[in-house]
Scaffold this active site. Structure first.
Site, PDB file in Angstrom:
ATOM      1  N   THR A  26     -14.344  -2.391  27.723  1.00  0.00           N
ATOM      2  CA  THR A  26     -15.648  -2.633  28.339  1.00  0.00           C
ATOM      3  C   THR A  26     -15.783  -1.899  29.677  1.00  0.00           C
ATOM      4  OG1 THR A  26     -16.917  -4.375  29.427  1.00  0.00           O
ATOM      5  CG2 THR A  26     -14.589  -4.773  29.229  1.00  0.00           C
TER       6      THR A  26
ATOM      7  N   LYS B  40      -9.381  -7.869  30.202  1.00  0.00           N
ATOM      8  CA  LYS B  40      -9.590  -6.602  29.500  1.00  0.00           C
ATOM      9  C   LYS B  40      -8.926  -5.454  30.289  1.00  0.00           C
ATOM     10  CE  LYS B  40     -11.655  -5.795  26.228  1.00  0.00           C
ATOM     11  NZ  LYS B  40     -11.301  -5.814  24.773  1.00  0.00           N
TER      12      LYS B  40
ATOM     13  N   GLU C  22     -16.850  -3.375  32.175  1.00  0.00           N
ATOM     14  CA  GLU C  22     -16.703  -4.406  33.211  1.00  0.00           C
ATOM     15  C   GLU C  22     -15.380  -4.287  33.960  1.00  0.00           C
ATOM     16  OE1 GLU C  22     -18.154  -8.285  32.147  1.00  0.00           O
ATOM     17  OE2 GLU C  22     -19.452  -7.450  30.604  1.00  0.00           O
TER      18      GLU C  22
ATOM     19  N   TYR D 100     -12.642 -12.624  32.406  1.00  0.00           N
ATOM     20  CA  TYR D 100     -12.805 -11.761  31.227  1.00  0.00           C
ATOM     21  C   TYR D 100     -12.447 -10.320  31.555  1.00  0.00           C
ATOM     22  CZ  TYR D 100     -15.256  -8.634  27.995  1.00  0.00           C
ATOM     23  OH  TYR D 100     -15.566  -7.604  27.138  1.00  0.00           O
TER      24      TYR D 100
HETATM   25  P1  NAD Z   1     -17.122 -11.266  19.758  1.00  0.00           P
HETATM   26  O1  NAD Z   1     -16.716 -12.349  20.685  1.00  0.00           O
HETATM   27  O2  NAD Z   1     -18.458 -11.305  19.111  1.00  0.00           O
HETATM   28  O3  NAD Z   1     -16.045 -11.135  18.562  1.00  0.00           O
HETATM   29  C1  NAD Z   1     -14.673 -11.218  18.783  1.00  0.00           C
HETATM   30  C2  NAD Z   1     -13.995 -11.369  17.432  1.00  0.00           C
HETATM   31  O4  NAD Z   1     -12.570 -11.435  17.651  1.00  0.00           O
HETATM   32  C3  NAD Z   1     -14.387 -12.650  16.683  1.00  0.00           C
HETATM   33  O5  NAD Z   1     -14.622 -12.375  15.325  1.00  0.00           O
HETATM   34  C4  NAD Z   1     -13.169 -13.550  16.851  1.00  0.00           C
HETATM   35  O6  NAD Z   1     -13.005 -14.459  15.780  1.00  0.00           O
HETATM   36  C5  NAD Z   1     -12.050 -12.516  16.916  1.00  0.00           C
HETATM   37  N1  NAD Z   1     -10.863 -13.021  17.626  1.00  0.00           N
HETATM   38  C6  NAD Z   1     -10.828 -13.685  18.819  1.00  0.00           C
HETATM   39  N2  NAD Z   1      -9.556 -13.998  19.136  1.00  0.00           N
HETATM   40  C7  NAD Z   1      -8.777 -13.524  18.139  1.00  0.00           C
HETATM   41  C8  NAD Z   1      -7.384 -13.526  17.906  1.00  0.00           C
HETATM   42  N3  NAD Z   1      -6.528 -14.110  18.777  1.00  0.00           N
HETATM   43  N4  NAD Z   1      -6.909 -12.933  16.789  1.00  0.00           N
HETATM   44  C9  NAD Z   1      -7.771 -12.342  15.904  1.00  0.00           C
HETATM   45  N5  NAD Z   1      -9.100 -12.331  16.063  1.00  0.00           N
HETATM   46  C10 NAD Z   1      -9.599 -12.900  17.179  1.00  0.00           C
HETATM   47  O7  NAD Z   1     -16.930  -9.929  20.600  1.00  0.00           O
HETATM   48  P2  NAD Z   1     -17.735  -8.552  20.536  1.00  0.00           P
HETATM   49  O8  NAD Z   1     -18.911  -8.638  21.423  1.00  0.00           O
HETATM   50  O9  NAD Z   1     -17.896  -8.148  19.121  1.00  0.00           O
HETATM   51  O10 NAD Z   1     -16.675  -7.581  21.248  1.00  0.00           O
HETATM   52  C11 NAD Z   1     -15.677  -6.909  20.487  1.00  0.00           C
HETATM   53  C12 NAD Z   1     -14.842  -6.063  21.433  1.00  0.00           C
HETATM   54  O11 NAD Z   1     -15.689  -5.141  22.133  1.00  0.00           O
HETATM   55  C13 NAD Z   1     -14.139  -6.891  22.513  1.00  0.00           C
HETATM   56  O12 NAD Z   1     -12.840  -6.343  22.701  1.00  0.00           O
HETATM   57  C14 NAD Z   1     -15.006  -6.687  23.759  1.00  0.00           C
HETATM   58  O13 NAD Z   1     -14.226  -6.780  24.927  1.00  0.00           O
HETATM   59  C15 NAD Z   1     -15.508  -5.272  23.529  1.00  0.00           C
HETATM   60  N6  NAD Z   1     -16.805  -4.957  24.151  1.00  0.00           N
HETATM   61  C16 NAD Z   1     -17.891  -5.777  23.941  1.00  0.00           C
HETATM   62  C17 NAD Z   1     -19.114  -5.430  24.497  1.00  0.00           C
HETATM   63  C18 NAD Z   1     -20.348  -6.280  24.274  1.00  0.00           C
HETATM   64  O14 NAD Z   1     -21.404  -5.985  24.847  1.00  0.00           O
HETATM   65  N7  NAD Z   1     -20.310  -7.291  23.424  1.00  0.00           N
HETATM   66  C19 NAD Z   1     -19.227  -4.266  25.283  1.00  0.00           C
HETATM   67  C20 NAD Z   1     -18.094  -3.464  25.463  1.00  0.00           C
HETATM   68  C21 NAD Z   1     -16.891  -3.816  24.887  1.00  0.00           C
HETATM   69  P1  TYD Z   2     -24.080 -11.398  29.074  1.00  0.00           P
HETATM   70  O1  TYD Z   2     -24.921 -11.142  27.872  1.00  0.00           O
HETATM   71  O2  TYD Z   2     -23.279 -12.654  29.160  1.00  0.00           O
HETATM   72  O3  TYD Z   2     -23.150 -10.111  29.263  1.00  0.00           O
HETATM   73  P2  TYD Z   2     -22.210  -9.678  30.535  1.00  0.00           P
HETATM   74  O4  TYD Z   2     -22.058 -10.804  31.461  1.00  0.00           O
HETATM   75  O5  TYD Z   2     -20.937  -9.327  29.833  1.00  0.00           O
HETATM   76  O6  TYD Z   2     -22.910  -8.493  31.147  1.00  0.00           O
HETATM   77  O7  TYD Z   2     -25.016 -11.360  30.341  1.00  0.00           O
HETATM   78  C1  TYD Z   2     -25.814 -10.207  30.619  1.00  0.00           C
HETATM   79  C2  TYD Z   2     -26.521 -10.447  31.925  1.00  0.00           C
HETATM   80  O8  TYD Z   2     -27.458 -11.530  31.744  1.00  0.00           O
HETATM   81  C3  TYD Z   2     -25.589 -10.889  33.045  1.00  0.00           C
HETATM   82  O9  TYD Z   2     -26.030 -10.306  34.272  1.00  0.00           O
HETATM   83  C4  TYD Z   2     -25.757 -12.400  33.094  1.00  0.00           C
HETATM   84  C5  TYD Z   2     -27.195 -12.597  32.660  1.00  0.00           C
HETATM   85  N1  TYD Z   2     -27.483 -13.865  31.957  1.00  0.00           N
HETATM   86  C6  TYD Z   2     -28.531 -14.677  32.382  1.00  0.00           C
HETATM   87  O10 TYD Z   2     -29.240 -14.357  33.347  1.00  0.00           O
HETATM   88  N2  TYD Z   2     -28.777 -15.838  31.710  1.00  0.00           N
HETATM   89  C7  TYD Z   2     -28.012 -16.240  30.652  1.00  0.00           C
HETATM   90  O11 TYD Z   2     -28.258 -17.353  30.086  1.00  0.00           O
HETATM   91  C8  TYD Z   2     -26.954 -15.393  30.205  1.00  0.00           C
HETATM   92  C9  TYD Z   2     -26.086 -15.781  29.041  1.00  0.00           C
HETATM   93  C10 TYD Z   2     -26.727 -14.198  30.889  1.00  0.00           C
END
Ligand code: NAD
Ligand code: TYD
Length: 353
Positions: A133, A163, A135, A159
């Site tokens: 990420t 990461k 972040e 978090y």
């Molecule tokens: P998510 O929380 O939707 O999904 C995570 C998945 O991992 C779930 O299916 C969960 O069951 C599985 N999981 C959790 N712990 C586990 C374990 N111990 N063993 C096996 N499986 C496990 O997350 P996401 O949003 O799909 O993110 C996926 C990856 O991408 C993460 O590594 C996150 O840091 C990274 N990422 C996410 C975003 C975002 O905007 N969502 C952005 C950049 C990077």
């Molecule tokens: P989020 O989707 O949790 O992603 P991240 O914190 O990983 O960027 O949040 C996106 C932005 O939205 C973050 O600045 C926090 C804000 N936010 C709210 O204002 N209200 C909410 O209920 C949530 C879940 C997030």
């Protein structure tokens, strides 16, 4: 040929597996612990498809990893599995250390043992792709340039710290042992199958239910939003053509404040599913800010464009429209994820705000 995907029942992982099998016949072994964020329903389109092998298990389980690697002999591992929600990491950081740090360590060690024993050609072709990420880089001032791959690591939440730790482990396994790793650091994703604890799906789901739309603090925090399908295509590009040991930033060139995002979601819902009570923006409520809330993230994605020719295909306007339409058409999916433990989370995070 086979790839091992971890966390492929989550938001990005399930989009990745579906996209992968829509474009290739290469088998995917999908290891997922099915935490609250993992959902077999996301993969229902693959029921009965022999190219998808789902394994319910944990990335900290070394014996299971060894068995899967010996049995399937994947040419690559794409590591998505993680605890991914900042607010949950504030309420309970332990699970983040376990999965994100210990889980990545365990997977690296299993991958190293597997890779070390491969024949020369398979050994040089093997890849360990770590999905991370933006972040990890911390928070940007309003006028600061966007994050490049050489920006210092300054994680601020449990978090992002977990990461960052996992990114460092991946780097060290390359430098010390020669494991052929790739790391990508992506900005905020949105799209289908996004769990409604995150900003965009939470706003869609709450608005449709006539519930308050909780904006933390002043709502002027900035994120750089990328449609999930574009993240998946970027990972495929890095996996296919990325230089071993390198990191690639992935972003949408789309910086917006949270308030702007919420207003656009409301406007689309006003158009596509108007409410008899009036515009959805009437539901916007400012609530207590997130502790340690990062003010701004922005990705400089010139390296992946220059080296690998990747650019996002969706604009925010096209991606957010697809996303809102997807939620409107998948009320059954939403109802399913809103049951059970989700209600406990809403109480934990919002009742005291
Ligand atoms: P998510 O929380 O939707 O999904 C995570 C998945 O991992 C779930 O299916 C969960 O069951 C599985 N999981 C959790 N712990 C586990 C374990 N111990 N063993 C096996 N499986 C496990 O997350 P996401 O949003 O799909 O993110 C996926 C990856 O991408 C993460 O590594 C996150 O840091 C990274 N990422 C996410 C975003 C975002 O905007 N969502 C952005 C950049 C990077
Ligand atoms: P989020 O989707 O949790 O992603 P991240 O914190 O990983 O960027 O949040 C996106 C932005 O939205 C973050 O600045 C926090 C804000 N936010 C709210 O204002 N209200 C909410 O209920 C949530 C879940 C997030």
């Amino acid at each position: 040929m086979t790839v091992l995907v971890t966390g492929g029942a989550g938001f990005i992982g399930s989009n990745f597996v579906l996209d992968w099998l829509a474009q290739s016949d290469e088998t995917v072994v999908n290891l997922d612990a099915l935490t609250y964020a993992g959902n077999r329903r996301n993969l229902a389109a693959l029921d009965g498809d022999a190219r998808h092998v789902f394994v319910h298990g944990d990335v900290v389980d070394r014996a299971l990893l060894d068995r899967l690697l010996a049995e399937h002999r994947p040419r690559a591992i794409v590591h998505f599995a993680a605890e991914s929600h900042v607010d949950r990491s504030i309420h309970g950081p332990g699970a983040f250390m376990k999965t994100n740090v210990e889980g990545t360590f365990t997977l690296l060690e299993a991958a190293r043992a597997h890779w070390s024993a491969l024949e020369a050609d398979a050994k040089s072709a093997f890849r360990f792709h770590h999905v991370s990420t933006d972040e990890v880089y911390g928070s940007l001032a309003a006028d600061a340039p966007a994050f490049t791959e050489t920006h210092p690591y300054e994680p601020n939440s449990p978090y992002s710290a977990s990461k960052a730790a996992s990114d460092h482990l991946v780097r060290a396994w390359h430098h010390t042992y020669g494991l052929p790793v790739l790391t990508s650091n992506c900005s905020n994703n949105y799209g289908p199958f996004h769990f409604p604890e995150k900003l965009i799906p939470l706003m869609i789901v709450n608005a449709l239910a006539g519930k308050p739309l909780p904006i933390y603090g002043d709502g002027q925090q900035v994120r750089d939003w990328l449609y999930v399908g574009d993240h998946c295509s970027a990972i495929r590009a890095v996996l296919a053509r990325g230089r071993v040991g390198e990191t690639y930033n992935i972003g949408g060139w789309n910086e917006q404040t949270n308030k702007q995002i919420v207003h656009q979601v409301c406007a689309l819902l006003d158009e596509l599913r108007p409410s008899a009570e009036g515009p959805y923006a009437r539901l916007i409520t400012h609530v207590t800010d997130r502790p340690g809330h990062d003010r701004r993230y922005a990705i400089d994605a010139r390296k992946i464009e220059r080296e690998l020719g990747w650019r996002p295909a969706e604009t925010f306007a096209s991606g957010i429209r697809k996303t809102v339409q997807w939620y409107l058409e998948h009320g059954d999916w939403v109802a399913d994820v809103l049951s059970g433990g989700y209600r406990d989370w809403v109480a934990t995070n919002y009742n005291a705000r």
